[in-house]
Design an enzyme around this catalytic site. Structure first.
Site, PDB file in Angstrom:
ATOM      1  N   TYR A 144      73.940  11.977  68.339  1.00 46.29           N
ATOM      2  CA  TYR A 144      73.261  13.057  67.461  1.00 46.29           C
ATOM      3  C   TYR A 144      73.768  14.390  67.822  1.00 46.29           C
ATOM      4  O   TYR A 144      73.733  14.612  69.073  1.00 46.29           O
ATOM      5  CB  TYR A 144      71.725  12.925  67.438  1.00 46.29           C
ATOM      6  CG  TYR A 144      70.789  13.680  66.900  1.00 46.29           C
ATOM      7  CD1 TYR A 144      70.921  14.001  65.360  1.00 46.29           C
ATOM      8  CD2 TYR A 144      70.264  14.646  67.531  1.00 46.29           C
ATOM      9  CE1 TYR A 144      69.983  14.762  64.777  1.00 46.29           C
ATOM     10  CE2 TYR A 144      69.347  15.531  66.916  1.00 46.29           C
ATOM     11  CZ  TYR A 144      69.244  15.569  65.575  1.00 46.29           C
ATOM     12  OH  TYR A 144      68.521  16.414  64.890  1.00 46.29           O
ATOM     13  N   ASP A 238      79.189  17.845  73.360  1.00 46.92           N
ATOM     14  CA  ASP A 238      77.680  18.168  73.135  1.00 46.92           C
ATOM     15  C   ASP A 238      76.889  17.869  74.303  1.00 46.92           C
ATOM     16  O   ASP A 238      76.470  16.674  74.532  1.00 46.92           O
ATOM     17  CB  ASP A 238      77.573  17.523  71.850  1.00 46.92           C
ATOM     18  CG  ASP A 238      75.998  17.903  71.749  1.00 46.92           C
ATOM     19  OD1 ASP A 238      75.378  18.542  72.417  1.00 46.92           O
ATOM     20  OD2 ASP A 238      75.412  17.551  70.689  1.00 46.92           O
ATOM     21  N   LYS A 266      68.303  22.730  75.225  1.00 46.06           N
ATOM     22  CA  LYS A 266      67.142  21.984  76.134  1.00 46.06           C
ATOM     23  C   LYS A 266      66.927  22.782  77.741  1.00 46.06           C
ATOM     24  O   LYS A 266      66.345  23.870  77.760  1.00 46.06           O
ATOM     25  CB  LYS A 266      67.450  20.276  76.132  1.00 46.06           C
ATOM     26  CG  LYS A 266      67.502  19.873  74.900  1.00 46.06           C
ATOM     27  CD  LYS A 266      67.518  18.022  75.087  1.00 46.06           C
ATOM     28  CE  LYS A 266      67.726  17.694  73.479  1.00 46.06           C
ATOM     29  NZ  LYS A 266      66.666  17.127  73.091  1.00 46.06           N
TER      30      LYS A 266
HETATM   31  N1  PLP Z   1      72.985  17.413  70.296  1.00 45.12           N
HETATM   32  C1  PLP Z   1      72.230  16.740  71.116  1.00 45.12           C
HETATM   33  C2  PLP Z   1      73.145  15.777  72.100  1.00 45.12           C
HETATM   34  C3  PLP Z   1      70.763  16.504  71.168  1.00 45.12           C
HETATM   35  O1  PLP Z   1      70.384  15.554  71.859  1.00 45.12           O
HETATM   36  C4  PLP Z   1      70.094  17.255  70.158  1.00 45.12           C
HETATM   37  C5  PLP Z   1      68.526  17.114  70.125  1.00 45.12           C
HETATM   38  O2  PLP Z   1      67.855  16.153  70.496  1.00 45.12           O
HETATM   39  C6  PLP Z   1      70.774  18.305  69.632  1.00 45.12           C
HETATM   40  C7  PLP Z   1      72.212  18.565  69.502  1.00 45.12           C
HETATM   41  C8  PLP Z   1      69.900  19.147  68.709  1.00 45.12           C
HETATM   42  O3  PLP Z   1      69.273  20.210  69.366  1.00 45.12           O
HETATM   43  P1  PLP Z   1      67.913  20.940  68.974  1.00 45.12           P
HETATM   44  O4  PLP Z   1      66.901  19.749  68.394  1.00 45.12           O
HETATM   45  O5  PLP Z   1      67.469  21.775  69.773  1.00 45.12           O
HETATM   46  O6  PLP Z   1      68.285  21.404  67.615  1.00 45.12           O
END
Ligand code: PLP
Length: 428
Positions: A144, A238, A266
């Protein structure tokens, strides 16, 4: 245990909020029942509006690595608020957090702060396209990367728990440049490179958290690094979830690779809305005002969020809880496996640093297909049994559980009892 006030809040919330939540996984769709409403939290614990207290292994889905209401962070934020909450101009706090972040990532000269992980990823993808002049992006099923159109394909936890293959409202054109490969399967990436010569980047969670915790094999991750170099495509790690969670910096360093672009979120916001993307100078110089790739944000680099990020990372560096995380996660794994075995329950536990989770299966979990062999009804039973025993887990089989530095032997003992009670109730 009663949830009367949560139930009342849920009914009121449904009037003006969609499903009474602002992010779908909070709706408890895959575990059944109504969502809990939270009143407050401190240290390793969180309390709902009925006064039920839980050990918190959700930790806001990762950010609260120091536990809730860390004194240093609270002080820094309070101090920052008194100076004004948003200026629409640069501050020294942004420079300070940028330095801390860049120093922690060997492959990062410059960083741009945004307001969420989603923004970090969508900007990173635009940057990869701007830098390479190519359009296609390879992503892995089960990973994700936030809710931007192009990444909402085979996207792990939130969609998996709602049984949605993708999202309505995403036009075909938005995903026609997204190619899907299988995690831990280098061949499936090579096949795309063989067919397409316009791949701008490969994006992955270097250790996944959105199909449960899955580590890449050495061969896969190093092979991916070599392949992207060979094909003049960028590697985007990511690390929105993994950044600063298993090491002060990126998981990529522990895995022995260096990404071209790194996405963060985060932990670097310490509980406030912060995301970031960063890379070497030659790549970041594409971004406006230095280059022609436009990306902006009214509240980006917000001074309160920067204060929370600086104090969180400063305290994290001082505490250096990473060995402790490994020890605690190892103990938790042992407890889960011992108790599951005693009660005849099939269980596989995966972990990396302060991220851990349990799958109700007997199959080794190396990709999303493996993860989907987990019995989600068993997980739902386990989730509610853990709630009854005072432990708040993410309400999804496919979401990592998180540890904070406030967890002690006392909480581990409580977790051991909760796990044993839960498995005992499930097997009777
Ligand atoms: N990338 C990863 C690996 C994530 O786990 C998340 C959210 O859980 C995101 C991107 C998206 O982040 P946000 O929820 O702050 O938009």
């Amino acid at each position: 245990m009663n949830f009367n006030n949560s139930e009342k809040s849920y009914i009121r919330g449904c009037e003006n909020l969609v499903g009474a939540v602002n992010s779908p996984v909070r709706a408890f769709a895959s575990v059944g029942g109504n969502p809990l409403f939270i009143d407050k939290a401190k240290g390793a614990y969180i309390k709902d509006v009925d006064g039920n207290k839980y050990i918190d292994l959700v930790l806001s889905y990762g950010p609260m690595v120091l536990g809730h209401r860390n004194k240093k962070v609270e002080k820094a934020v309070t101090k920052a608020i008194k100076k004004g909450t948003s200026f629409g101009a640069s501050t020294n706090a942004e420079i300070k957090l940028a330095k801390i972040v860049c120093d922690a990532f060997p492959g990062m000269d410059k960083v741009r702060f945004v307001n969420s992980g989603t923004e970090a990823v969508l900007s990173a993808i635009r940057l990869a396209r701007a830098h390479t002049g190519k359009d296609k992006i390879i992503k892995f099923s089960g990973c994700y990367h936030g809710h931007m159109d192009a990444m909402l394909v085979a996207a792990g936890s939130g969609l998996a728990t709602l049984s949605l293959p993708g999202s309505k409202g995403v036009p075909n054109q938005a995903v026609e440049n997204t190619l899907i490969s299988e995690y831990n399967n280098l061949e499936s990436v090579k096949e795309h490179f063989d067919k397409h010569n316009d791949v701008a980047a490969v994006i992955l969670e270097p250790v996944t958290g959105n199909m449960g915790v899955i580590q890449p094999s050495d061969e896969f991750i190093r092979g991916l690094r070599a392949l992207t170099k060979e094909k003049n495509a960028l590697l985007i790690c990511d690390e929105v979830m993994t950044g600063f969670r298993s090491h002060f910096g990126g998981t990529q360093e522990l895995l022995g690779i260096e990404a071209d672009i790194t996405c963060l979120g985060k932990v670097i916001g310490g509980g406030f809305p912060v995301g970031a993307y960063g890379a070497r100078n030659e790549i970041m110089e594409n971004v406006a005002p230095l280059g022609g790739m436009y990306q902006a944000g009214t509240l980006s680099g917000n001074p309160i969020a920067m204060a929370a990020g600086i104090s969180t990372l400063t305290e994290l560096k001082k505490q250096n809880p990473y060995d402790k995380f490994n020890t605690v996660a190892q103990k938790l794994e042992e407890m889960l496996l011992t108790s599951a075995k005693k009660h005849g329950i099939d269980l596989v536990v995966n972990r990396f640093g302060s991220m851990i989770n349990a799958f109700f299966t007997d199959k080794k979990i190396e990709n999303f297909t493996d993860a989907q062999t987990s019995d989600t009804d068993m997980f739902a039973k386990f989730f509610w049994a853990m709630i009854e025993n005072g432990v708040f887990l993410p309400p999804s089989q496919f979401e990592a559980w998180f540890l904070s530095s406030t967890i002690t032997i006392k909480e581990l003992k409580k977790l051991e009892i909760a796990i044993e009670n839960a498995f005992s109730a499930m097997s009777s």
